[in-house]
Design an enzyme around this catalytic site. Structure first.
Site, PDB file in Angstrom:
ATOM      1  N   SER A 178       3.293  -2.092  10.524  1.00 31.74           N
ATOM      2  CA  SER A 178       4.751  -2.029  10.718  1.00 31.74           C
ATOM      3  C   SER A 178       5.443  -3.363  10.460  1.00 31.74           C
ATOM      4  O   SER A 178       6.332  -3.780  11.206  1.00 31.74           O
ATOM      5  CB  SER A 178       5.080  -1.516  12.131  1.00 31.74           C
ATOM      6  OG  SER A 178       4.584  -0.209  12.315  1.00 31.74           O
TER       7      SER A 178
ATOM      8  N   GLU B 196      -5.368  -4.971  10.584  1.00 34.42           N
ATOM      9  CA  GLU B 196      -4.391  -3.912  10.823  1.00 34.42           C
ATOM     10  C   GLU B 196      -4.712  -3.215  12.139  1.00 34.42           C
ATOM     11  O   GLU B 196      -5.575  -2.328  12.176  1.00 34.42           O
ATOM     12  CB  GLU B 196      -4.431  -2.885   9.688  1.00 34.42           C
ATOM     13  CG  GLU B 196      -3.958  -3.395   8.354  1.00 34.42           C
ATOM     14  CD  GLU B 196      -3.660  -2.240   7.402  1.00 34.42           C
ATOM     15  OE1 GLU B 196      -2.553  -2.196   6.877  1.00 34.42           O
ATOM     16  OE2 GLU B 196      -4.535  -1.385   7.216  1.00 34.42           O
TER      17      GLU B 196
ATOM     18  N   GLU C 180      -7.282   4.568   7.795  1.00 34.83           N
ATOM     19  CA  GLU C 180      -7.170   5.994   7.483  1.00 34.83           C
ATOM     20  C   GLU C 180      -8.435   6.499   6.794  1.00 34.83           C
ATOM     21  O   GLU C 180      -8.860   7.639   7.012  1.00 34.83           O
ATOM     22  CB  GLU C 180      -5.924   6.228   6.620  1.00 34.83           C
ATOM     23  CG  GLU C 180      -4.648   6.014   7.417  1.00 34.83           C
ATOM     24  CD  GLU C 180      -3.438   5.644   6.573  1.00 34.83           C
ATOM     25  OE1 GLU C 180      -2.384   5.372   7.174  1.00 34.83           O
ATOM     26  OE2 GLU C 180      -3.547   5.618   5.331  1.00 34.83           O
TER      27      GLU C 180
ATOM     28  N   LYS D 190       0.045   4.221  -0.212  1.00 33.59           N
ATOM     29  CA  LYS D 190      -0.622   5.375   0.393  1.00 33.59           C
ATOM     30  C   LYS D 190      -0.430   6.600  -0.521  1.00 33.59           C
ATOM     31  O   LYS D 190      -0.415   6.448  -1.740  1.00 33.59           O
ATOM     32  CB  LYS D 190      -0.136   5.603   1.823  1.00 33.59           C
ATOM     33  CG  LYS D 190      -0.332   4.367   2.705  1.00 33.59           C
ATOM     34  CD  LYS D 190      -0.125   4.636   4.165  1.00 33.59           C
ATOM     35  CE  LYS D 190      -0.369   3.373   4.969  1.00 33.59           C
ATOM     36  NZ  LYS D 190      -0.301   3.613   6.423  1.00 33.59           N
TER      37      LYS D 190
ATOM     38  N   ASN E 134       0.863  -1.190   0.000  1.00 34.05           N
ATOM     39  CA  ASN E 134       0.000   0.000   0.000  1.00 34.05           C
ATOM     40  C   ASN E 134       0.892   1.229   0.000  1.00 34.05           C
ATOM     41  O   ASN E 134       1.461   1.586   1.028  1.00 34.05           O
ATOM     42  CB  ASN E 134      -0.909  -0.021   1.238  1.00 34.05           C
ATOM     43  CG  ASN E 134      -1.769   1.229   1.337  1.00 34.05           C
ATOM     44  OD1 ASN E 134      -1.899   1.997   0.383  1.00 34.05           O
ATOM     45  ND2 ASN E 134      -2.361   1.434   2.504  1.00 34.05           N
TER      46      ASN E 134
ATOM     47  N   HIS F  82      -9.636   0.881   4.822  1.00 34.97           N
ATOM     48  CA  HIS F  82      -8.395   1.118   5.555  1.00 34.97           C
ATOM     49  C   HIS F  82      -8.679   2.056   6.727  1.00 34.97           C
ATOM     50  O   HIS F  82      -9.543   2.929   6.652  1.00 34.97           O
ATOM     51  CB  HIS F  82      -7.339   1.730   4.622  1.00 34.97           C
ATOM     52  CG  HIS F  82      -5.970   1.745   5.217  1.00 34.97           C
ATOM     53  ND1 HIS F  82      -5.560   2.720   6.105  1.00 34.97           N
ATOM     54  CD2 HIS F  82      -4.917   0.902   5.066  1.00 34.97           C
ATOM     55  CE1 HIS F  82      -4.307   2.471   6.464  1.00 34.97           C
ATOM     56  NE2 HIS F  82      -3.900   1.379   5.863  1.00 34.97           N
TER      57      HIS F  82
ATOM     58  N   GLY G 215       2.291   2.469  11.016  1.00 33.23           N
ATOM     59  CA  GLY G 215       3.189   3.605  10.872  1.00 33.23           C
ATOM     60  C   GLY G 215       3.780   4.108  12.170  1.00 33.23           C
ATOM     61  O   GLY G 215       4.403   5.168  12.203  1.00 33.23           O
TER      62      GLY G 215
END
Length: 249
Positions: free
Chosen positions: A208, A164, A95, A11, A9, A93, A170
């Site tokens: 991560s 996730e 986000e 991003k 991904n 996701h 991150g």
């Protein structure tokens, strides 16, 4: 036997030059022994598709609309993605859920729309640090999963699910292999209650993942690979993770 998978991904990263260098390095490597997909920003689908044409690495997008077409400024339909030869699309996701207020029902509708176009949705599930510390992991992830099962229970084998933990995306923090396996096992068992095809559903871990922890994570019985963020932007790191995914526990 489920075949392992690694999805990158990107991003909101990339440039024409950087993409060329990264994808050229991935293509030059030996053919992977697992399924590999790179999910790139919309403006780079054409470039990535041209570079990957004829190679083993698949092309994916990072989101899609729940609508087929219409007056939805800024959205991208699955039909458009299909015209660029996308095989996969990420939906739900964390986000998107956090910054764009995407709820479970919307995520499920996007997954359903992707399947209708012959595109495999990579459906993301996960809890925040606060939810984990309150012991709400299974309640939160279960609710997210139930929305998918409600619409697509009999088609679970056509989906990819990605756990996730939001607190590990991150941040440099990673769930231990045991923590990740526990949640993956919970997801699979909950899905199996709805349809036996869930045994064939691939479950990826994201949060991560790095070359030095990938093999141990992927060795867990219910983890079938990874959804990789930052490390997917570095060819050496991404290829090392892909190599780790060829081995099953």
């Amino acid at each position: 036997m489920r075949r392992n998978m690694v999805a990158g991904n990107w991003k909101m990263h990339g440039s024409l030059a950087a993409n060329q260098a990264l994808l050229s390095a991935l293509i030059a490597a030996p053919e992977p022994a697992c399924d590999v997909v790179v999910c790139v920003p919309f403006p780079y689908l054409a470039q990535a598709g041209q570079l990957l044409a004829g190679h083993a690495i698949g092309l994916g997008a990072q989101d899609c609309s729940m609508h087929e077409q219409g007056a939805y400024t800024g959205e991208v339909s699955v039909g458009m993605l299909r015209e660029f030869s996308c095989s996969h699309v990420i939906v739900g996701h964390s986000e998107r859920r956090a910054y764009h207020a995407e709820g479970d029902a919307l995520v499920a509708a996007k997954a359903q729309r992707a399947l209708s176009a012959g595109i495999t949705p990579i459906v993301c599930l996960g809890e925040t640090l606060e939810q984990r510390e309150r012991g709400q992991t299974e309640a939160v992830v279960g609710m997210q999963l139930d929305a998918i099962l409600h619409l697509l229970g009999s088609r679970m084998h056509e989906l990819v699910l990605a756990y996730e933990p939001v607190w590990a995306i991150g941040t440099g923090r990673t769930a231990t292999p045991e923590q990740a396996q526990d949640v993956h096992a919970f997801i699979r068992q909950r899905a199996l209650r709805h349809h036996v095809s869930a045994e064939q559903t691939r479950l990826l871990y994201g949060g991560s993942v790095k070359p030095d922890n990938a093999a141990e994570l992927f060795a867990q019985p219910d983890i079938d690979g990874g959804l990789i963020g930052g490390a997917s932007l570095k060819a050496v790191d991404f290829l090392a993770i892909v190599d780790a995914a060829k081995h099953r526990g």
